[in-house]
Design an enzyme around this catalytic site. Structure first.
Site, PDB file in Angstrom:
ATOM      1  N   SER A  11       3.241  -6.963   2.334  1.00 50.61           N
ATOM      2  CA  SER A  11       2.280  -6.150   3.066  1.00 50.61           C
ATOM      3  C   SER A  11       0.888  -6.274   2.436  1.00 50.61           C
ATOM      4  O   SER A  11       0.337  -7.363   2.386  1.00 50.61           O
ATOM      5  CB  SER A  11       2.772  -4.697   3.106  1.00 50.61           C
ATOM      6  OG  SER A  11       2.039  -3.939   4.026  1.00 50.61           O
ATOM      7  N   MET A  12       0.309  -5.177   1.929  1.00 48.99           N
ATOM      8  CA  MET A  12      -0.984  -5.279   1.269  1.00 48.99           C
ATOM      9  C   MET A  12      -0.914  -6.206   0.064  1.00 48.99           C
ATOM     10  O   MET A  12      -1.914  -6.848  -0.297  1.00 48.99           O
ATOM     11  CB  MET A  12      -1.482  -3.902   0.830  1.00 48.99           C
ATOM     12  CG  MET A  12      -2.850  -3.936   0.152  1.00 48.99           C
ATOM     13  SD  MET A  12      -3.364  -2.350  -0.539  1.00 48.99           S
ATOM     14  CE  MET A  12      -2.372  -2.289  -2.039  1.00 48.99           C
ATOM     15  N   PHE A  44       0.836  -1.199   0.000  1.00 47.64           N
ATOM     16  CA  PHE A  44       0.000   0.000   0.000  1.00 47.64           C
ATOM     17  C   PHE A  44       0.872   1.251   0.000  1.00 47.64           C
ATOM     18  O   PHE A  44       1.765   1.402   0.832  1.00 47.64           O
ATOM     19  CB  PHE A  44      -0.896  -0.015   1.235  1.00 47.64           C
ATOM     20  CG  PHE A  44      -1.821   1.155   1.357  1.00 47.64           C
ATOM     21  CD1 PHE A  44      -2.819   1.352   0.426  1.00 47.64           C
ATOM     22  CD2 PHE A  44      -1.706   2.050   2.411  1.00 47.64           C
ATOM     23  CE1 PHE A  44      -3.690   2.432   0.542  1.00 47.64           C
ATOM     24  CE2 PHE A  44      -2.561   3.123   2.535  1.00 47.64           C
ATOM     25  CZ  PHE A  44      -3.565   3.325   1.600  1.00 47.64           C
ATOM     26  N   ASP A  81       8.773  -4.885  13.102  1.00 49.32           N
ATOM     27  CA  ASP A  81       7.995  -4.280  12.025  1.00 49.32           C
ATOM     28  C   ASP A  81       7.200  -3.137  12.631  1.00 49.32           C
ATOM     29  O   ASP A  81       6.357  -3.348  13.504  1.00 49.32           O
ATOM     30  CB  ASP A  81       7.065  -5.337  11.420  1.00 49.32           C
ATOM     31  CG  ASP A  81       6.346  -4.854  10.172  1.00 49.32           C
ATOM     32  OD1 ASP A  81       6.089  -3.640  10.053  1.00 49.32           O
ATOM     33  OD2 ASP A  81       6.021  -5.699   9.316  1.00 49.32           O
ATOM     34  N   HIS A 136       9.840  -3.538   8.032  1.00 48.62           N
ATOM     35  CA  HIS A 136       8.664  -3.911   7.246  1.00 48.62           C
ATOM     36  C   HIS A 136       8.970  -4.203   5.773  1.00 48.62           C
ATOM     37  O   HIS A 136       8.540  -5.211   5.225  1.00 48.62           O
ATOM     38  CB  HIS A 136       7.602  -2.811   7.344  1.00 48.62           C
ATOM     39  CG  HIS A 136       6.342  -3.144   6.613  1.00 48.62           C
ATOM     40  ND1 HIS A 136       5.528  -4.199   6.975  1.00 48.62           N
ATOM     41  CD2 HIS A 136       5.759  -2.569   5.517  1.00 48.62           C
ATOM     42  CE1 HIS A 136       4.495  -4.260   6.155  1.00 48.62           C
ATOM     43  NE2 HIS A 136       4.611  -3.293   5.256  1.00 48.62           N
TER      44      HIS A 136
END
Length: 253
Positions: A94-95, A26, A195, A225
């Site tokens: 992630s996303m 994202f 993270d 992250h």
């Protein structure tokens, strides 16, 4: 809308036997996935690294997109790769991991396997919850991107977080959590020990609820992250190729 230099999608034509679809996170861009894509291409795989709608341009444009836009685009990219390759894996950061899980839930055995790096399926962060509540009246907040331990490495991402787009992502999370038991494909789940964006509970929820007989986990001790650009990237890349090769061997029996 002009695309930022370096944010362009990429494609590497390799073997028709294995394709890998890489999905960025994202507010990020394909730049976070390109080193991984290059490594996979050197291993002989066909690779696609798309740019999701609303990303790599401006945060204001991202605010005009919603999770079905990102998912629909990724699903189209998957179809294109499936036309070219016998077996297709989906790797997400992630996303990107969230969207990869959704693909696996919807497409079943058409997805050969998943590699998920710090995937998000929920948040317990108070600031994120407040931000989504403010989305109808406040268009943006401080940036979430750039969480990298390695000195001197920057992520190409927006300097503001588009809150309407974030609110849409938050509506995708419960759908993905609900359907985690539908994920039966082989999964390599990589999480950073530290993270500052996605809480460790996310990986725990994924691991506890998918029904993959082949579930492997790796902890990235020296990365934050954006692990694809961080200190543990070589380890992650190596493990991902080993994962693909081992899954291929099992499927060929």
């Amino acid at each position: 809308m002009p695309v930022l230099a370096g944010a362009e999608p990429f494609y590497f034509d390799g073997s028709p036997e294995v394709g890998v679809l890489l999905c960025h996170g994202f507010t990020g861009t394909p730049a976070a996935m390109r080193p991984w894509g290059e490594y996979l291409a050197e291993a002989g795989f066909t690779v696609r690294g798309p740019r999701l709608p609303g990303h790599g341009t401006t945060w204001q444009e991202c605010n005009r997109t919603r999770w079905p836009d990102w998912y629909g685009w990724l699903r189209g990219e998957f179809a294109a790769l499936s036309d070219r390759c016998d077996m297709v894996f989906v790797f997400g950061l992630s996303m990107g991991g969230t969207l990869a899980l959704r693909l696996a839930q919807d497409l079943g055995p058409a997805v050969g396997g998943l590699v998920l790096v710090n995937p998000s399926v929920l948040t317990r962060r108070l600031d994120a919850r407040i931000a989504t509540l403010l989305a109808p009246v406040v268009p943006s907040a401080a940036a979430l991107a750039g969480d990298i331990a390695r000195p001197g490495v920057l992520e190409q991402a927006y300097d503001r977080t588009p809150l309407r787009a974030l609110a849409s992502l938050s509506r995708l999370w419960p759908l993905v959590r609900r359907d985690l038991p539908r994920v039966t494909q082989p999964v390599l789940l990589a999480r950073s020990a530290v993270d500052h964006v996605v809480e460790p509970v996310n990986a725990a929820v994924v691991a506890a609820n998918v029904r993959s007989e082949d579930l492997r986990e790796v902890v990235l001790h020296n990365s934050y992250h954006v692990a694809t650009l961080d200190n543990d990237a070589p380890l992650l890349f190596q493990r991902s190729v080993e994962f693909v090769e081992s899954v291929r061997q099992v499927s060929a029996r």
